[in-house]
Design a protein around this motif. Structure first.
Motif, PDB file in Angstrom:
ATOM      1  N   GLY A 282     -32.453  24.532  33.455  1.00  0.00           N
ATOM      2  CA  GLY A 282     -33.339  25.283  34.897  1.00  0.00           C
ATOM      3  C   GLY A 282     -33.484  26.877  34.684  1.00  0.00           C
ATOM      4  O   GLY A 282     -33.990  27.538  34.963  1.00  0.00           O
ATOM      5  N   GLN A 283     -33.591  27.427  33.192  1.00  0.00           N
ATOM      6  CA  GLN A 283     -34.308  28.967  33.475  1.00  0.00           C
ATOM      7  C   GLN A 283     -34.689  29.183  31.830  1.00  0.00           C
ATOM      8  O   GLN A 283     -34.930  28.011  30.664  1.00  0.00           O
ATOM      9  N   PRO A 284     -35.762  30.303  32.053  1.00  0.00           N
ATOM     10  CA  PRO A 284     -37.223  29.822  31.478  1.00  0.00           C
ATOM     11  C   PRO A 284     -36.636  30.967  29.292  1.00  0.00           C
ATOM     12  O   PRO A 284     -35.403  31.327  29.817  1.00  0.00           O
ATOM     13  N   LYS A 285     -37.109  29.963  28.570  1.00  0.00           N
ATOM     14  CA  LYS A 285     -36.085  29.994  27.449  1.00  0.00           C
ATOM     15  C   LYS A 285     -37.523  30.834  26.464  1.00  0.00           C
ATOM     16  O   LYS A 285     -38.697  30.467  26.533  1.00  0.00           O
ATOM     17  N   LYS A 286     -37.582  31.725  25.095  1.00  0.00           N
ATOM     18  CA  LYS A 286     -38.127  31.561  24.780  1.00  0.00           C
ATOM     19  C   LYS A 286     -38.280  32.231  22.807  1.00  0.00           C
ATOM     20  O   LYS A 286     -36.234  31.768  22.522  1.00  0.00           O
ATOM     21  N   LEU A 287     -38.185  31.060  22.212  1.00  0.00           N
ATOM     22  CA  LEU A 287     -37.812  30.915  20.404  1.00  0.00           C
ATOM     23  C   LEU A 287     -38.905  31.517  19.411  1.00  0.00           C
ATOM     24  O   LEU A 287     -40.239  30.775  20.218  1.00  0.00           O
ATOM     25  N   THR A 288     -38.697  32.115  19.186  1.00  0.00           N
ATOM     26  CA  THR A 288     -39.753  33.440  18.121  1.00  0.00           C
ATOM     27  C   THR A 288     -39.672  31.769  17.011  1.00  0.00           C
ATOM     28  O   THR A 288     -38.193  32.279  16.113  1.00  0.00           O
ATOM     29  N   ILE A 289     -40.228  31.491  16.614  1.00  0.00           N
ATOM     30  CA  ILE A 289     -40.310  31.072  15.525  1.00  0.00           C
ATOM     31  C   ILE A 289     -40.418  32.014  13.785  1.00  0.00           C
ATOM     32  O   ILE A 289     -39.828  31.785  13.358  1.00  0.00           O
ATOM     33  N   GLY A 290     -42.289  32.127  14.082  1.00  0.00           N
ATOM     34  CA  GLY A 290     -41.881  33.406  12.550  1.00  0.00           C
ATOM     35  C   GLY A 290     -43.543  34.105  12.559  1.00  0.00           C
ATOM     36  O   GLY A 290     -44.438  33.588  13.810  1.00  0.00           O
ATOM     37  N   GLY A 291     -43.228  35.412  12.087  1.00  0.00           N
ATOM     38  CA  GLY A 291     -44.540  36.041  11.418  1.00  0.00           C
ATOM     39  C   GLY A 291     -46.061  34.903  11.298  1.00  0.00           C
ATOM     40  O   GLY A 291     -45.493  34.177  10.097  1.00  0.00           O
ATOM     41  N   TYR A 292     -47.278  35.287  10.854  1.00  0.00           N
ATOM     42  CA  TYR A 292     -48.463  35.151  10.456  1.00  0.00           C
ATOM     43  C   TYR A 292     -48.491  35.894   9.569  1.00  0.00           C
ATOM     44  O   TYR A 292     -48.819  36.928  10.107  1.00  0.00           O
ATOM     45  N   PRO A 293     -49.172  35.434   8.936  1.00  0.00           N
ATOM     46  CA  PRO A 293     -49.357  33.859   7.787  1.00  0.00           C
ATOM     47  C   PRO A 293     -48.420  33.114   6.989  1.00  0.00           C
ATOM     48  O   PRO A 293     -48.420  32.604   7.296  1.00  0.00           O
ATOM     49  N   ALA A 294     -47.271  34.130   7.211  1.00  0.00           N
ATOM     50  CA  ALA A 294     -46.258  33.922   6.241  1.00  0.00           C
ATOM     51  C   ALA A 294     -46.352  31.940   6.629  1.00  0.00           C
ATOM     52  O   ALA A 294     -45.567  31.675   6.351  1.00  0.00           O
ATOM     53  N   ILE A 295     -46.219  32.179   8.148  1.00  0.00           N
ATOM     54  CA  ILE A 295     -46.276  30.865   8.732  1.00  0.00           C
ATOM     55  C   ILE A 295     -47.147  30.692   9.854  1.00  0.00           C
ATOM     56  O   ILE A 295     -47.643  31.187  10.626  1.00  0.00           O
ATOM     57  N   GLY A 296     -47.858  29.750   9.119  1.00  0.00           N
ATOM     58  CA  GLY A 296     -49.265  29.024   9.571  1.00  0.00           C
ATOM     59  C   GLY A 296     -48.826  28.084  11.113  1.00  0.00           C
ATOM     60  O   GLY A 296     -48.588  28.076  11.343  1.00  0.00           O
ATOM     61  N   PRO A 297     -50.318  27.650  10.722  1.00  0.00           N
ATOM     62  CA  PRO A 297     -50.522  26.978  12.846  1.00  0.00           C
ATOM     63  C   PRO A 297     -49.688  25.505  12.013  1.00  0.00           C
ATOM     64  O   PRO A 297     -48.617  24.968  12.631  1.00  0.00           O
ATOM     65  N   ALA A 298     -49.684  25.525  11.212  1.00  0.00           N
ATOM     66  CA  ALA A 298     -49.302  23.330  10.623  1.00  0.00           C
ATOM     67  C   ALA A 298     -47.550  24.058  10.662  1.00  0.00           C
ATOM     68  O   ALA A 298     -46.741  23.144  11.305  1.00  0.00           O
ATOM     69  N   ASP A 299     -46.973  25.408  10.113  1.00  0.00           N
ATOM     70  CA  ASP A 299     -45.748  25.149  10.047  1.00  0.00           C
ATOM     71  C   ASP A 299     -44.844  25.147  11.523  1.00  0.00           C
ATOM     72  O   ASP A 299     -43.698  24.719  11.488  1.00  0.00           O
ATOM     73  N   ALA A 300     -45.955  26.518  12.235  1.00  0.00           N
ATOM     74  CA  ALA A 300     -45.142  26.356  13.724  1.00  0.00           C
ATOM     75  C   ALA A 300     -45.083  24.970  14.273  1.00  0.00           C
ATOM     76  O   ALA A 300     -44.059  25.293  15.108  1.00  0.00           O
ATOM     77  N   ARG A 301     -46.204  24.351  14.893  1.00  0.00           N
ATOM     78  CA  ARG A 301     -46.584  23.310  15.424  1.00  0.00           C
ATOM     79  C   ARG A 301     -45.472  21.993  14.760  1.00  0.00           C
ATOM     80  O   ARG A 301     -44.767  22.399  15.850  1.00  0.00           O
ATOM     81  N   LYS A 302     -44.789  22.658  13.400  1.00  0.00           N
ATOM     82  CA  LYS A 302     -43.975  21.533  13.183  1.00  0.00           C
ATOM     83  C   LYS A 302     -42.549  22.009  14.036  1.00  0.00           C
ATOM     84  O   LYS A 302     -41.502  20.964  13.482  1.00  0.00           O
ATOM     85  N   ALA A 303     -42.236  23.087  13.393  1.00  0.00           N
ATOM     86  CA  ALA A 303     -41.350  24.137  14.170  1.00  0.00           C
ATOM     87  C   ALA A 303     -40.887  23.721  15.213  1.00  0.00           C
ATOM     88  O   ALA A 303     -39.943  23.450  16.369  1.00  0.00           O
ATOM     89  N   ALA A 304     -42.033  23.849  16.258  1.00  0.00           N
ATOM     90  CA  ALA A 304     -42.288  23.894  17.618  1.00  0.00           C
ATOM     91  C   ALA A 304     -41.407  22.685  18.172  1.00  0.00           C
ATOM     92  O   ALA A 304     -40.755  22.007  19.003  1.00  0.00           O
ATOM     93  N   GLN A 305     -42.309  21.230  17.254  1.00  0.00           N
ATOM     94  CA  GLN A 305     -41.951  19.880  17.867  1.00  0.00           C
ATOM     95  C   GLN A 305     -40.757  19.327  17.372  1.00  0.00           C
ATOM     96  O   GLN A 305     -40.038  18.727  18.068  1.00  0.00           O
ATOM     97  N   ALA A 306     -40.006  20.419  15.998  1.00  0.00           N
ATOM     98  CA  ALA A 306     -38.543  19.849  16.431  1.00  0.00           C
ATOM     99  C   ALA A 306     -37.707  20.703  17.548  1.00  0.00           C
ATOM    100  O   ALA A 306     -36.577  19.396  17.532  1.00  0.00           O
ATOM    101  N   ALA A 307     -38.121  21.724  17.575  1.00  0.00           N
ATOM    102  CA  ALA A 307     -37.609  22.437  18.772  1.00  0.00           C
ATOM    103  C   ALA A 307     -37.068  21.018  20.012  1.00  0.00           C
ATOM    104  O   ALA A 307     -36.657  21.325  20.647  1.00  0.00           O
ATOM    105  N   LEU A 308     -38.682  21.094  20.581  1.00  0.00           N
ATOM    106  CA  LEU A 308     -38.341  20.317  21.806  1.00  0.00           C
ATOM    107  C   LEU A 308     -38.425  18.841  21.248  1.00  0.00           C
ATOM    108  O   LEU A 308     -37.824  18.390  22.583  1.00  0.00           O
TER     109      LEU A 308
END
Length: 420
Positions: free
Chosen positions: A53-79
């Motif tokens: 019930g609480q809003p949360k935030k997960l920082t994935i990483g800085g760009y360009p070290a972590i690009g869109p593909a890697d960020a999306r993969k990490a976000a899906q794993a977190a979900l």
């Protein structure tokens, strides 16, 4: 939500321009994934979600070290973790804590290796704080490092220590076992203070109970030692004879330097840093001592009386074995009861008393800080007793000459040392 801008179907991260304020741009492909753009132009990815019930935030990483593909993969794993009832941000924090602990453990493991701890202990504690650090180093390397090399000190338990000490006792080195144990205990306390060990090894007692030594060489034995020393040769023969004439400590004599000797005034000025009790001491030199010193060779480039190198002689075990053999030979093949080099000092004290030297003069002559000169007396008693000590050492030298020549008798009439 303020600061969040919608994306367009063909959006590119490079195309997002920074504004005057921080903004978040939805990724558009993974629900909750945003691209954070700072006013400086720095970009990073983060996942926003709700947990319990609480809003949360997960920082994935800085760009360009972590690009869109890697960020999306990490976000899906977190979900996926979120769907399993886990909080991805909490998991990340726990992983960081575990990683830091593992890094510290790895660093400690490198410092914790027995031989490294011993070396560090010698350099950072023993050398700056103890005069006999070389003996500490020798004891720890000979048995502690030799037995446990490559192992972590934190893994060494009470049973390991008892086994080590028991082996030393069983091979006939009970006193050395006690000395090693004392230094090992100091090492462990130091390691705890430095954070290398978590806990000290308490509850371990010395492997053997030592009785104070009371061996005193009688006049006949002292004469045998003196004669045998004459056959021992340089430098140990002269060292032994000076020990007999001065009652000084072995290492104080062995490491004596020419700069400490004043032959004109017939005084040996022992500096505080070389004295066991760290108190400077002026030793009056009898004519017999002066004669020995004057006959010593001088070595260019060395300041030692008994060494041509940069260090004083240290092979006393071999020299003592040779001395014992010479004594046995001179005694018709019969060895005298066992004695150690330090027993000579006790014998000198006893001998000085036997020829009538007052106790307080003996203690001053031997640079004792206990007894007559202990505690408050040492603070107020500033008389040097230089004349009394000179008379005592000269009387003692004459007595040694008589017992060596066979002319001495026990309980020589007491000498009066009163001056003015």
């Amino acid at each position: 939500m303020a600061g969040i801008e919608p994306t367009t179907p063909g959006f590119a991260i490079e195309a997002i321009r920074p504004g005057a304020k921080r903004k978040e741009v939805p990724d558009g492909k993974v629900t909750g994934l945003y691209w954070v753009v700072q006013p400086s132009g720095a970009k990073s990815s983060a996942l926003r979600y709700r947990f319990a019930g609480q809003p949360k935030k997960l920082t994935i990483g800085g760009y360009p070290a972590i690009g869109p593909a890697d960020a999306r993969k990490a976000a899906q794993a977190a979900l996926g973790e979120l769907a399993r009832g886990n909080d991805p941000a909490a998991q990340k924090r726990e992983a960081k804590v575990a990683a830091r602990a593992a890094a510290r453990a790895e660093e400690r493991a490198e410092l914790d290796v027995v031989e490294k701890v011993v070396d560090e202990f010698i350099e950072r504690y023993a050398k700056p704080n103890t005069r006999d650090w070389k003996e500490t180093q020798r004891l720890l390397r000979k048995d502690v490092v030799a037995t446990w090399q490559g192992r972590r000190l934190s893994e060494i338990g009470k049973a390991d220590i008892h086994r080590l000490l028991d082996k030393m006792v069983d091979r006939g080195a009970a006193v050395t076992a006690n000395r090693t144990f004392a230094q090992l205990r100091k090492l462990c306390r130091w390691a705890v203070s430095r954070g290398i060990l978590e806990h000290n090894r308490e509850g371990i007692e010395a492997p053997t109970t030592e009785r104070p030594r009371d061996r005193v060489l009688d006049e006949r034995e002292l004469a045998l030692v003196w004669r045998a020393a004459g056959e021992l040769g340089f430098p140990y023969g002269q060292i032994v004879r000076l020990l007999i004439l001065t009652g000084a400590r072995r290492d104080e004599v062995a490491a004596a330097r020419w700069e400490e000797i004043d032959l004109e005034k017939r005084v040996w000025n022992l500096p505080a840093e070389r004295s066991k009790n760290r108190r400077a001491h002026s030793v009056p030199l009898s004519p017999a001592v002066v004669e020995i010193i004057e006959r010593l060779p001088r070595f260019e480039g060395s300041g030692f009386l008994f060494s041509a190198g940069k260090t004083p002689p240290t092979a006393f075990s071999k020299a003592k074995a040779r001395l014992d053999a010479l004594i046995t030979e001179q005694n018709g093949g019969e060895p005298i009861p066992h004695f150690v080099i330090h027993d000579i000092r006790r014998s000198v004290a006893s001998g000085l008393a036997s020829i009538g030297i007052p106790l307080h003069v003996i203690e001053r002559a031997l640079n004792h800080v206990s007894g007559s000169f202990g505690r408050i007396v040492s603070v107020y008693q500033k008389h040097s007793y230089a004349d009394e000590m000179r008379s005592a050492f000269e009387a003692w030298a004459r007595h040694v000459e008589r017992i060596v020549s066979g002319q001495a008798a026990s309980n020589i009439v007491a000498l009066s040392l009163a001056r003015g």
